[in-house]
Design an enzyme around this catalytic site. Structure first.
Site, short mmCIF file in Angstrom:
data_model
loop_
_atom_site.label_atom_id
_atom_site.label_comp_id
_atom_site.label_asym_id
_atom_site.label_seq_id
_atom_site.Cartn_x
_atom_site.Cartn_y
_atom_site.Cartn_z
CG ASP A 11 -3.79 6.00 6.28
OD1 ASP A 11 -2.66 5.74 6.73
OD2 ASP A 11 -4.24 5.45 5.25
CG HIS A 58 -0.64 4.10 4.29
ND1 HIS A 58 -1.92 3.70 4.64
CD2 HIS A 58 -0.01 3.01 3.78
CE1 HIS A 58 -2.06 2.41 4.35
NE2 HIS A 58 -0.93 1.97 3.83
CB SER A 107 -0.94 0.02 1.21
OG SER A 107 -0.22 -0.10 2.41
#
Length: 331
Positions: free
Chosen positions: A294, A297, A7
């Site tokens: 978040d 990340h 991600s």
């Protein structure tokens, strides 16, 4: 440039999967020209910055590179929740493990081979291309450290990092056999202080035991890079020390212009890290002052700093040469 990862570098490969690991909704992409794309950030990822510094356009995701023309500058195969091990990230259901990302790359190779007139024409292009690989975070966060996985009962930390790196070396060997010659291997960043770890701590502090697992893994990846450089003719592998770079930003946030280090810009619960950024949640306004976007990340500003350091940084952060030097390297 071809990108393999999770991600931290995904740019939309999970969008059409039955997956809980997606970011193709606002406020993700709030500072990105195209809005939400599937990038787990408010804007650029680290590889977006690297692509621009190399003079490349932003790379398409694998589904968006369905034609050889679309794939001519490279493709991003990274998938949120993916790992070195196939069973990593199962809690998120759909994801594309590293082994499958390599298979997807083989499909792209077939397309490019037909477009360029055969494998012999493709080989020099591949040999000049940068292969960015950043794997391993989820093999800890979404495997070894997950209570519903049995991995921790099967392996101690040392055995597990050895298992991961042995598998990793085989996978990189497969890319080498497919024609890759210029490798950027990104180490796993410090995860002890991400908002989710702070939120899970009863005293709202970092969890150094997580980094105690990651540091030996990174050391073995570095040793693997040295070994690959010694044993793979006409190839060059470089190691990007994301751990050192993130740690430095967390240690001296003010010198980089950050003032919020202990919570996410978008999220729910303590440290905005208990639950990650949900659709249409209102994010912080002063995003440039936050290290974390978040629960897991970094913000675009951190990603840009990491990308620039990997591109033209010194041996303390990228070894034995930086990406700019790797692009110019002559075997």
């Amino acid at each position: 440039m071809f990108v393999f990862g999770d991600s931290l570098t995904d740019n939309g490969n999970n969008n059409d999967l039955q997956s809980l690991a997606k970011a193709n909704y606002p406020p993700y992409g709030i500072d990105f020209a195209g809005g939400p794309t599937g990038r787990f950030s408010n804007g650029f990822t680290m590889v977006d910055e690297i692509a621009q510094l190399l003079g490349l356009p932003l790379l398409p995701s694998h589904p968006d590179a369905s034609s050889a023309d679309a794939a001519l500058h490279g493709v991003n195969f990274a998938s949120a929740a993916a790992g070195i091990l196939d069973n990593t990230g199962q809690n998120f259901v759909g994801r594309i493990p590293f082994n499958q990302q390599i298979k997807n790359f083989e499909q792209t190779l077939d397309q490019l081979g037909r477009k360029l007139g055969g494998a012999s024409r493709l080989a020099p292009t591949l040999a000049r291309s940068i292969f960015y690989v950043g794997m391993g975070s989820n093999d800890y966060l979404n495997n070894y450290l997950m209570p519903n996985y049995n991995t921790r009962n099967e392996y101690n930390g040392d055995q597990y990092s050895t298992l991961l790196v042995q598998q990793y070396a085989k996978q990189l060997g497969t890319l080498y056999n497919l024609g890759a010659r210029r490798f950027v291997i990104a180490g796993v960043g410090s995860m002890a202080c991400i908002p989710n770890m702070r939120a899970r701590s009863p005293r709202n502090v970092c969890s150094p035991d997580v980094d105690d697992l990651i540091i030996p893994f990174n050391n073995k990846v570095k040793a693997m890079v040295n070994s690959l450089n010694a044993n793979r003719p006409n190839a060059k592998f470089i190691y990007v020390d994301n751990y050192a770079m993130i740690s430095e930003i967390l240690r001296n946030p003010w010198s980089y212009g950050f003032s919020v280090i202990d919570r996410g810009c978008c999220g729910i619960g303590r440290n905005r890290g208990m639950i990650t950024c949900l659709p249409f949640l209102r994010p912080c306004l002063n995003r440039n002052t936050y290290i974390f976007w978040d629960a897991f990340h970094p913000t675009e500003r951190v990603n840009v700093l990491l990308g620039r350091a990997a591109f033209n940084g010194g041996n303390d952060v990228v070894y034995p040469m930086n990406i700019q030097q790797l692009a110019a390297w002559q075997p």
